[in-house]
Scaffold this motif. Structure first.
Motif, PDB file in Angstrom:
ATOM      1  N   GLU A  25      68.855 -73.912   2.262  1.00 43.76           N
ATOM      2  CA  GLU A  25      67.915 -72.961   3.252  1.00 43.76           C
ATOM      3  C   GLU A  25      67.792 -73.579   4.846  1.00 43.76           C
ATOM      4  O   GLU A  25      67.794 -72.966   5.742  1.00 43.76           O
ATOM      5  N   SER A  26      67.702 -74.999   4.845  1.00 42.40           N
ATOM      6  CA  SER A  26      67.501 -75.840   6.020  1.00 42.40           C
ATOM      7  C   SER A  26      68.597 -75.474   6.774  1.00 42.40           C
ATOM      8  O   SER A  26      68.287 -75.649   8.154  1.00 42.40           O
ATOM      9  N   GLU A  27      69.797 -75.274   6.450  1.00 40.33           N
ATOM     10  CA  GLU A  27      70.832 -74.894   7.366  1.00 40.33           C
ATOM     11  C   GLU A  27      70.842 -73.696   8.057  1.00 40.33           C
ATOM     12  O   GLU A  27      71.433 -73.459   9.183  1.00 40.33           O
TER      13      GLU A  27
ATOM     14  N   TYR B 179      59.592 -58.507  10.306  1.00 41.93           N
ATOM     15  CA  TYR B 179      59.390 -59.322   9.260  1.00 41.93           C
ATOM     16  C   TYR B 179      60.688 -60.071   8.816  1.00 41.93           C
ATOM     17  O   TYR B 179      61.435 -59.266   8.208  1.00 41.93           O
ATOM     18  N   ILE B 180      60.990 -61.093   8.937  1.00 43.59           N
ATOM     19  CA  ILE B 180      61.933 -61.885   8.558  1.00 43.59           C
ATOM     20  C   ILE B 180      61.926 -63.148   7.762  1.00 43.59           C
ATOM     21  O   ILE B 180      61.324 -63.872   8.212  1.00 43.59           O
ATOM     22  N   LYS B 181      62.316 -63.330   6.627  1.00 47.13           N
ATOM     23  CA  LYS B 181      62.082 -64.344   5.857  1.00 47.13           C
ATOM     24  C   LYS B 181      63.249 -64.886   4.970  1.00 47.13           C
ATOM     25  O   LYS B 181      63.891 -64.304   4.346  1.00 47.13           O
ATOM     26  N   SER B 182      63.454 -66.277   4.857  1.00 46.45           N
ATOM     27  CA  SER B 182      64.293 -66.832   3.603  1.00 46.45           C
ATOM     28  C   SER B 182      63.750 -67.124   2.644  1.00 46.45           C
ATOM     29  O   SER B 182      62.401 -67.749   2.824  1.00 46.45           O
TER      30      SER B 182
ATOM     31  N   ILE C 130      67.469 -68.287  11.910  1.00 44.76           N
ATOM     32  CA  ILE C 130      66.587 -67.444  11.370  1.00 44.76           C
ATOM     33  C   ILE C 130      65.296 -67.415  12.664  1.00 44.76           C
ATOM     34  O   ILE C 130      64.768 -66.385  13.048  1.00 44.76           O
ATOM     35  N   ASN C 131      64.999 -68.844  13.033  1.00 48.48           N
ATOM     36  CA  ASN C 131      64.058 -68.883  14.205  1.00 48.48           C
ATOM     37  C   ASN C 131      64.430 -68.091  15.442  1.00 48.48           C
ATOM     38  O   ASN C 131      63.593 -67.618  15.998  1.00 48.48           O
TER      39      ASN C 131
ATOM     40  N   LYS D 290      64.245 -64.347  14.716  1.00 43.69           N
ATOM     41  CA  LYS D 290      62.723 -64.346  14.617  1.00 43.69           C
ATOM     42  C   LYS D 290      62.161 -64.028  16.158  1.00 43.69           C
ATOM     43  O   LYS D 290      61.352 -63.077  16.578  1.00 43.69           O
TER      44      LYS D 290
ATOM     45  N   ALA E  10      68.060 -72.155   8.905  1.00 44.32           N
ATOM     46  CA  ALA E  10      66.473 -71.986   9.471  1.00 44.32           C
ATOM     47  C   ALA E  10      66.606 -71.925  11.107  1.00 44.32           C
ATOM     48  O   ALA E  10      65.986 -71.145  11.572  1.00 44.32           O
ATOM     49  N   PRO E  11      67.638 -72.825  11.867  1.00 43.36           N
ATOM     50  CA  PRO E  11      67.662 -72.691  13.185  1.00 43.36           C
ATOM     51  C   PRO E  11      67.950 -71.158  13.406  1.00 43.36           C
ATOM     52  O   PRO E  11      67.582 -70.610  14.437  1.00 43.36           O
TER      53      PRO E  11
END
Lengths: 263, 263
Positions: free
Chosen positions: B192-194, B210-213, B199-200, B203, B196-197
């Motif tokens: 998930e941490s890969e 609404y965007i979420k992993s 998605i941020n 967003k 993250a950047p």
């Protein structure tokens, strides 16, 4: 019963929009009850810093003895648990050496580097104790604020359970030195409303006990009766209340049958 | 997104002591989200009149547009939902003719009489609308207080769903005239941490969505990505955000695979 009180707080939009069933709350509620806590509230809140901080300010004013917080310790932008707790308590987030080593070791085993997002997980409230996560990246932490024991855990169930089992349960057991004594049994072939007057009477006679009926959702048959008390004084009373209640059911309701239940 | 807000409140000790998983909250959260509400909190509270009344006084001060309350409408001593609402709002409980007929009919079919305990279920807040329960004894009710729409439902899941489907969903659909548009997909072979950047960044560019992993708990594989927006304006943006995010994942993370998901 005058038990120490607890609240369970679960962060994560997925719990509010019907994507994830909150089994973390069920697990923690069961564990805390057995450890002698009265769980007063379970709250699921959105990944919104302001709304969540408002919630924690309220929680602090209620002064439970214990708050278990899950979810929002991960690497993504919406993992905001500790930011929220900073906003509610003023406890500054500082990079924790022990946490950063645990995170680095965890990702190194997967041949992954310590990125900015992963490093974020090592910033813990000043003075808090790191709780090692053996199965995931985000460590948990423990701190005391305004006489409340705060335990902060990741939301992934396997990670939450790992930390709960290894650190929280032993620590709380040491604190409460009590465990709940509980009996339960099922009553078949009757409506919950037929049992109500007998339960009400027993409840009046055993005010230190927790007595409750509810339909057995799992197999959708029968009514489950729970009777519990604290072990030191309650066991005898629980056994006595159970016998009196079963006698009352059987002598007043001819069609029913009763079956004992194990945990 | 500026959506009407909702809270879900579930009464019942069984939800706090780990006996029952709160699937009612999951069902209602899913439904309300699809009907265009932002569910801000889910709270489970004990069957304790004072503690629960304190909770509702706080809820009223938060002024959500909608409050769905489940549990505690039955015949037993700890079925206290309406007593609690009386304590928090001052709305007097009065015997409701329509409710008493429904209760009488329900038990008559089972050859059971209208006892004092069953009759208790017909006392509803003054001026409230009865919501017929087709599968159980306790009717639900609707009333408006302090600009908040209150829907009161039994806690037994089949009964809650019966009333929700027949009365609440049609009524809310009429009110919001909106439905959420949502897409989701799974990403495999990455942490998930890969993600993250990327998605941020998305967003930041799509602030109305609404965007979420989150990790896919069910099969314990892959990371699920949710993107949603309100149907009238959001659909185009949702589709565009999804494409941009998938492109970013695929061009930066060589090992991954992506799979579309249906509801």
């Amino acid at each position: 019963m005058n038990l120490p009180t607890a609240e369970i707080v679960c962060l994560g939009n997925e719990l509010l929009i019907g994507v994830t069933v909150n089994t973390n709350a069920t697990y923690i509620g069961d564990q805390l009850t057995k450890l002698g806590y009265e769980v007063r509230r379970v709250t699921a809140i959105r990944d919104d810093v302001d709304l969540a901080a408002d919630f924690f300010i309220e929680l602090i004013s209620r002064k439970p003895n214990l708050a278990i917080v899950t979810g929002g310790l991960g690497p993504t932008y919406d993992d905001i648990q500790l930011e929220v707790l900073y906003k509610a308590t003023g406890l500054v987030l500082k990079e924790n050496i022990e946490a950063i080593q645990q995170i680095q070791n965890y990702y190194a085993k997967k041949n992954l580097k310590l990125t900015k997002e992963r490093r974020k997980m090592s910033f813990l409230p000043e003075g808090s104790e790191v709780l090692k996560n053996n199965v995931g990246g985000a460590p948990g932490c423990y701190f005391k604020y305004s006489d409340i024991d705060f335990y902060c855990l990741p939301g992934v169930p396997t990670e939450m359970k790992d930390i709960f089992t290894n650190y929280i349960r032993p620590s709380l057991k040491e604190k409460t030195k009590t465990e709940l004594y509980e009996v339960k049994f099922q009553v078949f072939d009757c409506a919950e409303s037929e049992l109500a007057p007998f339960i009400n009477e027993i409840k009046t006679n055993f005010q230190n006990l927790y007595i409750k009926s509810h339909p057995a959702y799992k197999d959708k048959k029968g009514i489950v009766i729970h009777i519990s008390g604290t072990e030191e004084k309650g066991k005898e009373e629980v056994v006595s209340a159970k016998k009196k209640l079963q006698d009352a059911f059987l002598s007043n309701l001819s069609s029913i049958s009763i079956q004992e239940m194990k945990d």
